[in-house]
Each structure stands twice: as structure tokens, then as C-alpha cells.
Design a protein around this motif. Structure first.
Motif, mmCIF file in Angstrom:
data_model
loop_
_atom_site.group_PDB
_atom_site.id
_atom_site.type_symbol
_atom_site.label_atom_id
_atom_site.label_comp_id
_atom_site.label_asym_id
_atom_site.label_seq_id
_atom_site.Cartn_x
_atom_site.Cartn_y
_atom_site.Cartn_z
ATOM 1 N N TYR A 136 27.620 -19.092 -18.847
ATOM 2 C CA TYR A 136 27.896 -19.867 -17.633
ATOM 3 C C TYR A 136 28.824 -19.113 -16.681
ATOM 4 C CZ TYR A 136 29.379 -23.850 -14.697
ATOM 5 O OH TYR A 136 29.647 -24.686 -13.647
ATOM 6 N N ASP A 137 29.885 -18.535 -17.212
ATOM 7 C CA ASP A 137 30.856 -17.846 -16.360
ATOM 8 C C ASP A 137 31.252 -16.486 -16.915
ATOM 9 O OD1 ASP A 137 32.312 -18.629 -18.544
ATOM 10 O OD2 ASP A 137 33.904 -19.637 -17.421
ATOM 11 N N SER B 27 29.274 -15.383 -11.276
ATOM 12 C CA SER B 27 29.573 -16.345 -12.347
ATOM 13 C C SER B 27 28.839 -15.948 -13.611
ATOM 14 C CB SER B 27 29.225 -17.770 -11.912
ATOM 15 O OG SER B 27 27.852 -17.887 -11.587
ATOM 16 N N ASN C 39 32.122 -13.630 -14.518
ATOM 17 C CA ASN C 39 33.135 -13.851 -13.487
ATOM 18 C C ASN C 39 34.353 -12.959 -13.676
ATOM 19 O OD1 ASN C 39 35.765 -15.743 -12.663
ATOM 20 N ND2 ASN C 39 34.097 -15.752 -11.166
ATOM 21 N N SER D 284 35.002 -20.664 -7.752
ATOM 22 C CA SER D 284 33.575 -20.958 -7.616
ATOM 23 C C SER D 284 33.398 -22.431 -7.943
ATOM 24 C CB SER D 284 32.742 -20.082 -8.563
ATOM 25 O OG SER D 284 32.690 -18.755 -8.103
ATOM 26 N N ALA E 126 29.383 -22.452 -8.432
ATOM 27 C CA ALA E 126 29.089 -22.519 -9.860
ATOM 28 C C ALA E 126 27.909 -23.470 -10.037
ATOM 29 C CB ALA E 126 30.304 -23.006 -10.652
ATOM 30 N N PRO E 127 26.770 -22.972 -10.503
ATOM 31 C CA PRO E 127 26.511 -21.566 -10.834
ATOM 32 C C PRO E 127 26.347 -20.720 -9.570
ATOM 33 C CG PRO E 127 24.503 -22.833 -11.069
ATOM 34 C CD PRO E 127 25.591 -23.828 -10.757
ATOM 35 N N SER E 128 26.262 -19.409 -9.782
ATOM 36 C CA SER E 128 26.069 -18.476 -8.673
ATOM 37 C C SER E 128 24.798 -18.805 -7.905
ATOM 38 C CB SER E 128 25.976 -17.041 -9.214
ATOM 39 O OG SER E 128 25.449 -16.163 -8.241
ATOM 40 N N ILE F 137 34.738 -22.863 -11.746
ATOM 41 C CA ILE F 137 35.239 -21.606 -12.295
ATOM 42 C C ILE F 137 36.447 -21.204 -11.458
ATOM 43 C CG2 ILE F 137 34.718 -19.189 -12.774
ATOM 44 C CD1 ILE F 137 31.746 -20.000 -12.863
#
Length: 788
Positions: A753-754, A742, A757, A676, A275-277, A693
Motif C-alpha cells: 500500500y505504501d 505510495s 513512499n 498523500s 493514497a493510493p497513487s 500516508i
């Protein structure tokens, strides 16, 4: 009473003020995604439309403006992530995280010692340099505006201006993440500990008759070792930095095998789930550039994606891209080493590591003709060991992808890949003209002998120098194969009659075999079929190994009731690792106990833990050994049957303790979770809860097409899997699909942000939008960057 009410009212007011202050502060960290912003240096306006899924679509008249706008927009979403990645690549973590990271920084600087700032700067040339300069200008414009992500405030520092060379170190970081050559040292230690025969079983080349990418008969590697030096003492101290190796799935299906008569390309790279991807998703349009896909934060190019004409993916070749050389140092001057009868002067670097809350620390790095000496980060080695790495010689990654972004056919695709040095990638391909193919991108070393490189080599006699690289045209590749499809899933690249050594570190056959089976099971496949295939959780590994486990219990007398129940679950299992499966839990817990029973006593605790940290290799070894009833690995445990019986019984006892006495409650999703973790705060109390996440239940396993891998030494929190999934349909581009793990934003309070997901966990996708009218229909935020 009035006093109490007064005090309560004051406290309530203070709480409101604090919350309001926190809220206002959070607002100051969030970038403006709507409205107009002045971006000096633009020649014309750039429109940035973020769609329902947070994907930014950048529309510019000129590519120079687009690059600058991209730098600004990516910094809006990912500035802290970008800064973190360049710090890791440069070895500059201690200055923001403190003295515990000094040795990590030293190790990172040794890895990248061949890329000092001056060389990195000289390597950024031509059109790509112009693009990076424009991109950096956009990043720095955002930094100057001062709306910095929350992490900077928590850690108490501000980012430095973005430099043209920062992307080089992001590129090198990805190269290290995907290298497999350091596994040579693990094989070396295994061989020293248990002998060649057992080491070959523990790290087999490619057992079980799985498919190769270039389809020919698979044979076993012969003539494995050419050890010319007594290395016993070295083997006891050599470092083994392995870890979770990047895998991936990719396949291209020709029109004759699809329901539409046009190609379909699918890709899902398996990397760390953070997180983040690790990926930033975007769509870029200006002049001749119209490309959509995923990008590495810090680089202004789409790495995996599609334009209007072609699509491409990347899976790790698992190339043995490193060799290690034993150097003879001068007893009178340890900064000199012998080469062909003469002392040569090593290049010596004194590197200063800044430390948060402490004085700077100076570390020494020595570089020979073979590369940096790793003793400087691993004290106690009896001989000096230098690291030869393909990426010491060149990168070329970003320039390759810049050309790929505008390539329109197979020849232009190949021309772009020719610039690429590493980490080596198998790249599936499809285009609008109906072609499919794949090419091995990256430079394969030509060694003095095919077996060279697996063990440390003598560095002083010149007998084991690389003879260059395999010519690009001779890299393994396919174009419009007769079978109508190409599958690249970290499986063996080419058969053993390929004249150059590639690797022994290909992953187990399971994903490649399952993908191939499902493609061949139908005469023609639709987009929906490929969606199901990417999310398939059938475990071919379990289908092969479970009967072996059951065979150890043909005599069911005197079994504990829970053990008998466990056997019944395994007998009835459909081998799907779904969240409700009790059998999946039993199988994977038993597998861990089996690995303990097979390997731990013979390897010893320290080396066994190192082996588990190379899960791709350990699982492959486990598979090979389980099929070999008379393997020497079973001898200490009294034979395969006894090891299996003890392992299943121990698994049942462990599950009773973890999940309760009733086996019906041992569902896979209660143990097997996805998380994540934030790139820095994932294990920090409270901050982890804010930035991470998950965890959430997750189906699949390390061996399923839909991957969900966890550290074997720390089960079962999945930290490695499909970082993005894409499906590109050349019959109707409105069917193109993508999802990341994410969200596009790294700003923790952003709605993006997510937000992807949940879709990602459910095996769902969003459409890949490229037409302006469709982007407009899904617009969630609209930003105009103006020149004046």
C-alpha cells in the motif's frame, strides 16, 4: 474478587473475539496474490509475479489473455480507486457520499456534457475496443468473486460491473485535471479589477528569460486582447475554477552528452499526491508487447514508460485549450441562442443525480454550438457563457498509448501521437538507436486571431470560431537537436514567432532553467547525475528573490533581534530547500506575506483567494513583480522596500508563534510536510489516520526540480509533486529506475500500500525489471490465472 476476575476474563474474551472478527473481516477484503485462480475466458494461463516492490509482472501467451488478466489484477489492487475515478468522471459521487456532492456532480456533468454514453461507446473502436472489452471482463470477474476493498463496506455500496466506456470518463477526468484554459476567466477578472497592464504582470507570459523547449529568442506576447463586447457585469460574477495545475519534468540526453555514449531519458510528472497513487505500476508481456511503466487505474495501457526499444514521458504543455463565448439567449425561450441572425435550439439535457439518503435531483444542462453553458452550474451570471474545449471534439488518448506501448522507433512514436487529441502533452523521447527528441502531442486550436481566446468572445456573430487545429506536422517538435538534450518542464513551448497562439500559462522558468543549467554544467552525465538532478532541491527562485529581500534592509538600525537573525540566515543561505534549512522557512513564509502585501488589497479577498488557487500563475506573477521595483502593485503598500520590510517582520512574528522564539528551531521540515491523502477519507477523523500516508517532513519547494508544492492559501502540507520518477538508460537496461509516491496496491492493509513512499521521499528508486530471470529473483508473490 472472583467476580471481578470473571468479569475481566469475559471482557478479555470479548475483546479477543472482536479483534478476531475484525481480523477475519480484513482477510476477506484482501485479494489472493499467491496460488491459482480460475478466470473463465482465458485461452491459456497467465502468470502474475509481484516483485519486492509490489509491481505486478504479467506474462501471457496472447495479448487478449493479458488484457483480461490485467483487468483482474488491477481490480485486485485498485478496484475502489477505479470505481472512484469513474464516478468522478461521470459525476456520480452524491449517490455514495450524499447531498453535499449534488452540485459537484452537476458541475462534472456539465464539463463532460459533450460525451454522453452513446458517443463515448462509439468512440471506443478497433483493436482498442477489443482490448477494453477483455480488460472489462477481467475486472468484472474479480467483482463477481466478492472480495471487495474495505472502502465499499465503509460506504455501504457495491461496485457496478465495469463498462467499456468507463475508461473514457477516467480519460476525461485526467483531461480536466490538466486543462489550463479555465485560467482565461481568472485573467479576465484580474484585467477587469486592476486593468490590462497590472493583469499582465500578475499573469505574465514567461518572464525572466527562461529557456523555451524549441530554443530561440523569447519575446513578449503582443496584441493581447480583442475584446468586442462590454463585459463589465460578467466580470463581476464569472466563476474561476482554477486549482493546482499539473506540472512535470522531463528530459532526454543524447549519447554525446552521457558517460555511456547512449541516451538517457528522465521523467517525473507532477500531479496530486494521493493514497493510493494516481499511477498503477506494471510490466506487461505477451506476443509483441513488452512494456513497463505507469498506468491510470481503469485504462489497460502504459501512459509513461518504456518498452525494449523506446522510452517516453509526458509533461503538460499548459495549452490554452478553452475559449468562452458569450451567448445571446432568446428572451422568449432561454433554450434558444442567436447565431448569425437566427435563433438556434440548444441541446437540452435533463440529468438525474441519485443521492444517498435522499430523493434524486434533476439538473438541466444546455449545450450550444460552442459547448455547454456554464451558467447552469454558476447562477447569477448576467450573460450566458458557453465553454469551448479541445476535448469536446475528441480524445484519442488511450489509442495513442496503446500504439506507443509497441512502438519501436521515432516514426512509430510520431504515428501513435498523431491519434492523440488532448490534454496537450510535451513528450520527450529516446530510443535504442541513439535518437532523442520530443513532440507536442495534442491538437492546438487555430483561432480567428492569435489574441482570440484570452477573454470571453462574442458567440452570436461567428467572428471568433475556431478554424480547425494546427496540422500535427506543425506542432512544436525536435529530433536529435544539436545541443544534445531536450528539456520539457512546462516552460514556454515555442518562441513568439510560432504562428499559432499556444498559451500565456506556462509556469515560471525555475525548473526548466535549473535542469538546463545542470545538464550544461557537465560535459557528460551519468545515471547517478540524473538521479541527483531529479532530486535537486536548490531553489533558483530563492536565489533570485532573496537578494531583493535583503536589499530592503541595507539600513539595519532599530531591527528586532529576531529580524536581524533572520537576515543573517538569509545572507548565509545556499538556497537549498532541505529539511534542516532555517532560511528556507524564512524565505517561504516571507513570500506568502509578500503576496498578501502585493495582491490582497488591490484584488479584494475573494478574487485574491481565487488567484492563490492558481499557484503556478501566482508564483510567476510574484516573480515578475518582485523584479519590477516601480510596479504599480507596490503603490498601495508604499513601495517595494516598505512592502518587503513589513512582510519579513510579519513572517518572523508568525514563525515565533508557530515554532517558538528561537530562530535556530525554525527548520523547513518542521513546517513543510508531505501527506498523500486518501481519495475520499483524507479529512475524515480516524479514517484519515488509517488510510492517509504521512505527514512526513519533506525537502524541496514548488520551484525546485524535486517539486513539493502546497496550496498557497493553506501552507505547508505538500499535496502536489513528483507522482512517479523514472530514469531509462539505453546503454544498460539493468540501470532503468522507477518509483511511485505510495505503492501499487490500494488495499490499505496490503504490504504494497505504501511501501514505495519511504523510497520516494528519500530520492531512491527500484530497478525496472523486464527480464524474466530477474523478475524471478525478486518475486514476492506468484499468482497463476487459469483458463480451466
Amino acid at each position: 474478587m472472583k467476580v471481578v476476575k470473571y468479569i475481566l476474563a469475559v471482557l478479555a474474551a470479548l475483546i479477543v473475539l472482536v479483534l478476531a472478527g475484525v481480523g477475519l473481516f480484513i482477510l476477506t477484503t484482501r485479494p489472493s496474490l499467491d496460488g491459482e485462480i480460475l478466470l473463465p475466458g482465458l485461452k491459456a494461463k497467465v502468470e502474475v509475479i509481484r516483485d519486492d516492490w509490489g509491481v505486478p509482472h504479467l506474462f501471457a501467451e496472447q495479448r487478449s489473455d493479458l488484457h483480461m488478466a490485467l483487468g483482474y489484477v488491477m481490480a485486485q489492487d485498485r478496484l475502489f480507486h477505479m470505481d472512484f475515478l469513474r464516478r468522478v468522471g461521470r459525476g456520480r459521487l452524491a449517490e455514495i457520499l450524499g447531498p453535499d456532492l449534488v452540485e459537484t456532480d452537476h458541475f462534472l456533468r456539465v464539463l463532460n456534457a459533450m460525451w454522453p454514453e452513446e458517443r463515448a461507446d462509439k468512440s471506443v473502436i478497433g483493436p482498442y475496443r477489443q482490448a477494453v472489452e477483455e480488460y472489462a471482463a477481467g475486472v468484472n470477474a474479480f467483482i463477481r468473486q466478492g472480495r471487495l476493498p474495505l472502502e465499499f463496506t465503509i460506504l455501504g455500496y457495491k461496485p457496478e460491473p465495469w463498462k467499456v466506456t468507463d475508461g473514457i470518463y477516467v480519460n476525461l477526468l485526467m483531461g480536466w485535471d490538466l486543462q489550463t484554459g479555465w485560467s482565461d476567466l481568472l485573467f479576465f477578472r484580474l484585467m477587469h479589477k486592476v486593468g490590462l497592464e497590472m493583469a499582465e504582470e500578475a499573469i505574465p507570459v514567461y518572464p525572466g528569460g527562461g529557456p523555451t523547449i524549441v530554443p530561440k529568442e523569447v519575446t513578449r506576447l503582443a496584441g493581447l486582447l480583442t475584446s468586442l463586447y462590454p463585459l463589465d457585469k460578467l466580470a463581476e460574477t464569472v466563476p474561476v475554477f482554477t486549482g493546482q495545475v499539473g506540472g512535470s519534468n522531463g528530459w532526454a540526453i543524447a549519447g554525446k552528452k552521457t558517460t555511456t555514449g547512449r541516451p538517457i531519458l528522465c521523467q517525473d510528472p507532477h500531479l496530486g499526491l494521493t493514497a493510493p497513487s494516481i499511477w498503477y505500476e506494471a510490466h506487461l508481456q505477451a506476443e509483441d508487447l513488452d512494456v513497463a511503466g505507469v498506468m491510470l487505474p481503469g485504462l489497460p495501457v502504459v501512459v509513461i514508460g518504456n518498452n525494449r526499444r523506446i522510452a517516453w514521458g509526458c509533461t503538460n504543455v499548459m495549452l490554452d485549450d478553452m475559449d468562452f463565448y458569450v451567448e445571446k439567449l432568446n428572451p422568449q425561450n432561454p433554450d434558444q441562442y442567436e447565431y448569425q441572425g437566427r435563433w438556434e435550439q440548444a441541446r437540452v439535457i435533463q440529468t438525474e443525480i441519485k443521492v444517498k439518503g435522499g430523493a434524486p435531483v434533476t439538473k438541466k444542462i444546455r449545450i450550444t454550438r460552442h459547448g455547454p453553458i456554464i451558467n447552469d452550474v454558476q447562477p447569477g451570471l448576467d450573460q450566458a457563457l458557453a465553454m469551448r474545449w479541445t476535448l469536446n471534439d475528441g480524445l484519442g488518448g488511450a489509442e495513442c498509448f496503446m500504439d506507443l506501448n509497441t512502438a519501436g522507433n521515432w516514426e512509430e512514436f510520431k504515428s501513435a501521437l498523431k491519434k492523440y487529441h488532448g490534454p496537450a502533452q510535451n513528450m520527450p523521447y529516446a530510443d535504442m538507436d541513439g535518437n532523442i527528441g520530443y513532440y507536442t502531442a495534442g491538437r492546438i486550436p487555430i483561432r480567428a486571431a492569435k489574441a482570440d481566446g484570452l477573454l470571453p468572445l462574442t458567440g452570436w456573430d461567428g467572428a471568433h470560431e475556431w478554424r480547425g487545429y494546427v496540422p500535427f506536422e506543425e506542432n512544436p517538435h525536435l529530433f536529435n537537436p544539436e545541443q544534445g538534450f531536450v528539456v520539457v518542464a512546462n516552460n514556454q513551448t515555442a518562441p513568439e514567432d510560432y504562428p499559432h497562439y499556444i498559451s500565456r500559462y506556462f509556469v515560471a522558468k525555475y525548473r526548466a532553467a535549473r535542469i538546463t543549467d545542470l545538464i550544461q554544467a557537465k560535459p557528460k552525465l551519468s545515471v547517478a547525475d540524473n538521479v541527483a538532478l531529479q532530486n535537486d532541491v536548490y531553489s533558483l527562485e530563492a536565489a533570485e528573490i532573496t537578494p531583493i529581500i535583503l536589499s530592503a534592509f541595507q539600513d539595519r538600525k532599530n531591527l528586532e533581534p529576531e529580524v536581524a537573525a533572520a537576515l543573517d540566515y538569509l545572507r548565509k543561505w545556499d538556497f537549498r530547500a532541505d529539511e534542516l534549512s532555517v532560511a528556507s522557512t524564512l524565505f517561504h513564509e516571507t513570500q506568502l506575506r509578500l503576496m498578501d502585501g502585493i495582491f490582497k488589497d488591490k484584488l479584494g479577498q475573494e478574487l485574491y483567494q481565487q488567484y492563490l488557487k492558481a499557484p503556478d500563475l501566482a508564483v510567476k506573477g510574484f516573480q515578475a513583480i518582485m523584479h519590477h521595483e516601480k510596479s504599480k502593485w507596490f503603490e498601495a503598500g508604499g513601495g517595494r522596500e516598505q512592502v518587503i520590510r513589513r512582510s519579513l517582520e510579519a513572517a518572523v512574528a508568525g514563525l515565533k508563534e508557530k515554532l517558538g522564539p528561537d530562530p535556530s528551531g525554525w527548520q523547513w521540515g518542521r513546517l513543510h510536510m508531505h501527506r498523500s491523502g486518501h481519495v475520499i477519507f483524507k479529512d475524515v477523523k480516524y479514517l484519515g489516520a488509517l488510510f492517509n500516508i504521512g505527514p512526513y517532513p519533506l525537502p524541496g519547494s514548488k520551484a525546485t526540480v524535486a517539486p513539493a508544492a502546497y496550496p498557497l492559501g493553506q501552507p505547508y502540507i505538500t499535496s502536489h509533486g513528483a507522482s512517479t520518477r523514472e530514469i531509462i538508460d539505453f546503454s544498460n537496461r539493468d540501470n532503468d529506475l522507477r518509483v511511485i509516491s505510495s505503492g501499487c496496491s490500494g488495499q490499505v492493509f496490503s504490504r504494497f500500500y505504501d511501501n514505495q513512499n519511504r523510497m520516494w521521499r528519500a530520492g531512491q528508486y527500484h530497478p525496472v525489471l523486464m527480464d524474466r530471470d530477474k523478475v524471478e529473483k525478486h518475486a514476492r508473490a506468484r499468482l497463476v490465472l487459469k483458463s480451466r
